[in-house]
Design a protein around this motif. Structure first.
Motif, mmCIF file in Angstrom:
data_model
loop_
_atom_site.group_PDB
_atom_site.id
_atom_site.type_symbol
_atom_site.label_atom_id
_atom_site.label_comp_id
_atom_site.label_asym_id
_atom_site.label_seq_id
_atom_site.Cartn_x
_atom_site.Cartn_y
_atom_site.Cartn_z
ATOM 1 N N UNK A 50 0.845 -1.176 0.000
ATOM 2 C CA UNK A 50 0.000 0.000 0.000
ATOM 3 C C UNK A 50 0.886 1.232 0.000
ATOM 4 N N UNK A 51 0.307 2.359 -0.359
ATOM 5 C CA UNK A 51 1.054 3.614 -0.383
ATOM 6 C C UNK A 51 0.689 4.458 0.826
ATOM 7 N N UNK A 52 1.706 5.043 1.455
ATOM 8 C CA UNK A 52 1.486 5.973 2.556
ATOM 9 C C UNK A 52 2.191 7.287 2.243
ATOM 10 N N UNK A 53 1.547 8.394 2.583
ATOM 11 C CA UNK A 53 2.118 9.714 2.380
ATOM 12 C C UNK A 53 2.656 10.221 3.714
ATOM 13 N N UNK A 54 3.888 10.684 3.733
ATOM 14 C CA UNK A 54 4.526 11.138 4.967
ATOM 15 C C UNK A 54 3.935 12.480 5.380
ATOM 16 N N UNK A 55 3.366 12.573 6.620
ATOM 17 C CA UNK A 55 2.682 13.804 7.028
ATOM 18 C C UNK A 55 3.511 14.743 7.900
ATOM 19 N N UNK A 62 15.616 11.109 6.172
ATOM 20 C CA UNK A 62 15.290 9.897 5.413
ATOM 21 C C UNK A 62 13.998 10.058 4.640
ATOM 22 N N UNK A 63 12.986 10.633 5.291
ATOM 23 C CA UNK A 63 11.680 10.839 4.669
ATOM 24 C C UNK A 63 11.252 12.277 4.881
ATOM 25 N N UNK A 64 10.762 12.892 3.820
ATOM 26 C CA UNK A 64 10.292 14.267 3.879
ATOM 27 C C UNK A 64 8.775 14.308 3.792
ATOM 28 N N UNK A 65 8.192 15.401 4.292
ATOM 29 C CA UNK A 65 6.753 15.596 4.164
ATOM 30 C C UNK A 65 6.383 15.584 2.675
ATOM 31 N N UNK A 66 5.394 14.760 2.318
ATOM 32 C CA UNK A 66 4.977 14.652 0.932
ATOM 33 C C UNK A 66 5.537 13.450 0.211
ATOM 34 N N UNK A 67 6.537 12.775 0.796
ATOM 35 C CA UNK A 67 7.050 11.547 0.180
ATOM 36 C C UNK A 67 5.955 10.488 0.150
ATOM 37 N N UNK A 68 5.855 9.784 -0.957
ATOM 38 C CA UNK A 68 4.912 8.675 -1.085
ATOM 39 C C UNK A 68 5.696 7.371 -1.018
ATOM 40 N N UNK A 69 5.411 6.605 0.034
ATOM 41 C CA UNK A 69 6.224 5.436 0.371
ATOM 42 C C UNK A 69 5.456 4.158 0.098
ATOM 43 N N UNK A 158 11.921 23.752 7.575
ATOM 44 C CA UNK A 158 10.936 22.703 7.854
ATOM 45 C C UNK A 158 9.622 22.975 7.135
ATOM 46 N N UNK A 159 8.826 21.935 6.984
ATOM 47 C CA UNK A 159 7.558 22.028 6.268
ATOM 48 C C UNK A 159 6.646 23.082 6.897
ATOM 49 N N UNK A 160 6.091 23.939 6.051
ATOM 50 C CA UNK A 160 5.142 24.984 6.451
ATOM 51 C C UNK A 160 5.748 26.007 7.404
ATOM 52 N N UNK A 161 7.061 26.161 7.394
ATOM 53 C CA UNK A 161 7.706 27.183 8.215
ATOM 54 C C UNK A 161 8.527 28.094 7.314
ATOM 55 N N UNK A 162 8.687 29.334 7.751
ATOM 56 C CA UNK A 162 9.473 30.291 6.974
ATOM 57 C C UNK A 162 10.897 30.420 7.496
ATOM 58 N N UNK A 163 11.093 30.109 8.752
ATOM 59 C CA UNK A 163 12.438 30.222 9.323
ATOM 60 C C UNK A 163 13.271 28.990 8.977
ATOM 61 N N UNK A 266 6.205 15.054 -3.432
ATOM 62 C CA UNK A 266 5.852 16.434 -3.719
ATOM 63 C C UNK A 266 6.783 17.391 -2.988
ATOM 64 N N UNK A 267 7.770 16.835 -2.282
ATOM 65 C CA UNK A 267 8.711 17.647 -1.527
ATOM 66 C C UNK A 267 9.662 18.385 -2.466
ATOM 67 N N UNK A 268 9.888 19.644 -2.173
ATOM 68 C CA UNK A 268 10.863 20.432 -2.929
ATOM 69 C C UNK A 268 12.077 20.680 -2.051
ATOM 70 N N UNK A 269 13.234 20.482 -2.610
ATOM 71 C CA UNK A 269 14.469 20.652 -1.840
ATOM 72 C C UNK A 269 14.571 22.080 -1.318
ATOM 73 N N UNK A 270 14.825 22.198 -0.002
ATOM 74 C CA UNK A 270 14.932 23.522 0.607
ATOM 75 C C UNK A 270 16.259 23.681 1.363
ATOM 76 N N UNK A 271 17.244 22.877 1.005
ATOM 77 C CA UNK A 271 18.539 23.029 1.651
ATOM 78 C C UNK A 271 19.186 24.331 1.207
ATOM 79 N N UNK A 272 19.885 24.969 2.118
ATOM 80 C CA UNK A 272 20.545 26.228 1.823
ATOM 81 C C UNK A 272 22.060 26.020 1.826
ATOM 82 N N UNK A 273 22.799 27.097 1.653
ATOM 83 C CA UNK A 273 24.267 27.066 1.659
ATOM 84 C C UNK A 273 24.804 26.138 0.579
#
Length: 285
Positions: A50-55, A62-69, A158-163, A266-273
């Motif tokens: 079965x498929x699970x979406x990471x919340x 290892x797993x990001x919000x939006x990953x479908x596992x 982090x997901x849904x955060x601006x900082x 559906x995760x978009x890379x948000x790493x900086x530096x």
């Protein structure tokens, strides 16, 4: 008028149908399709995958919000928690598993939270009889620190955060060679030093890879009170509301399956530096 040797084409059947008759026919065809498809889907998602979406962020990196596992349902056998949509908790199905197999340390597993019924995903750290403790951010298993190697420092949002937050990335490796990445943020977090946990028979000790953002088995809110600095029992009344409780020791029969592969995300890379991102599509766990 048709010419000699030609025959007028018969009028199509649909031309004779009223709008209501056309709707009824479409509904019958859809009903026949669903009557075949739904049982196949239920059998597949109960017995195979079965498929699970990471919340949440608890298993970063290892797993990001939006990953479908993809979750292998056959990995540990079957019980009432194997049924899709958590139907098992509402049906008169007895306890116990058939074709039961225990997970291995380091595997990523999907299970039902013992206190709330929510579906969770964590990493198996302790198996029955293991002694687990965190000392100064380091994970100790049966009195020995697990091998832990610093990899890099990253900044990400982090997901849904601006900082942005800064995390130190470590690779942990077990004696049998199983390894995984963890994030550590602030030293001195309340999960960095714990009492000693002795995993009871038929239970597991779970941890999230995002060590400062995972309400897992390290926290006492889901456990029996410690006695002389040791927690080794289950079944005590909670000291907090169930929604605020950690997973505590997780019973083996709460297993749903093993996380196998990140199919897509559906995760978009948000790493900086200018830090490199990890592969997110069709990646094994």
């Amino acid at each position: 008028m048709a010419s000699d040797g030609e025959q007028a084409a018969p009028k199509g059947e649909e031309d004779h149908l009223t709008f209501g008759e056309k709707v009824k026919r479409e509904l019958r065809e859809w009903g026949a399709t669903l009557a075949v498809f739904v049982p196949i889907f239920l059998i597949f998602s109960t017995l195979l995958y079965e498929q699970r979406v990471i919340p949440s962020e608890s298993m970063v990196p290892t797993l990001q919000v939006g990953d479908r596992v993809a979750v292998a349902k056959f990995a540990y056998g079957y019980d009432r928690y194997s049924l899709p949509f958590s139907w098992g908790r509402y049906l008169p199905i007895g306890k116990g598993r058939i074709f039961a197999r225990d997970p291995k340390r380091g595997e990523v597993v999907v299970f039902e939270h013992p206190h709330t019924g929510r579906v969770m995903i964590k990493r198996v750290i302790g198996l029955p009889g293991d002694r687990i403790q965190m000392i100064g951010e380091e994970l100790y298993i049966n009195g020995e620190p697990i091998e832990s190697t610093y990899d890099r420092t990253v900044r990400y949002k982090p997901h849904n955060e601006t900082r942005s937050v800064t995390a130190r990335e470590y690779r942990e490796t077990t004696d049998d060679g199983k390894n995984w990445l963890t994030y550590r943020q602030e030293k001195g977090d309340r999960g960095d030093n714990t009492v000693l946990f002795v995993v009871p028979a038929g239970h597991m000790f779970m941890m999230g890879d995002n060590r400062d953002n995972s309400l897992d088995s390290r926290f006492l809110s889901g456990h029996c009170p410690p006695v002389d600095g040791v927690v080794d029992q289950v079944g005590c009344p909670l000291s907090v509301e169930a929604e605020r409780a950690s997973v505590g020791f997780v019973p083996m029969d709460h297993l749903i399956g093993r996380g196998e592969t990140v199919i897509m995300t559906l995760h978009r890379c948000k790493l900086e530096d200018n830090a490199a991102c990890k592969k997110r599509v069709w990646r094994g766990l």
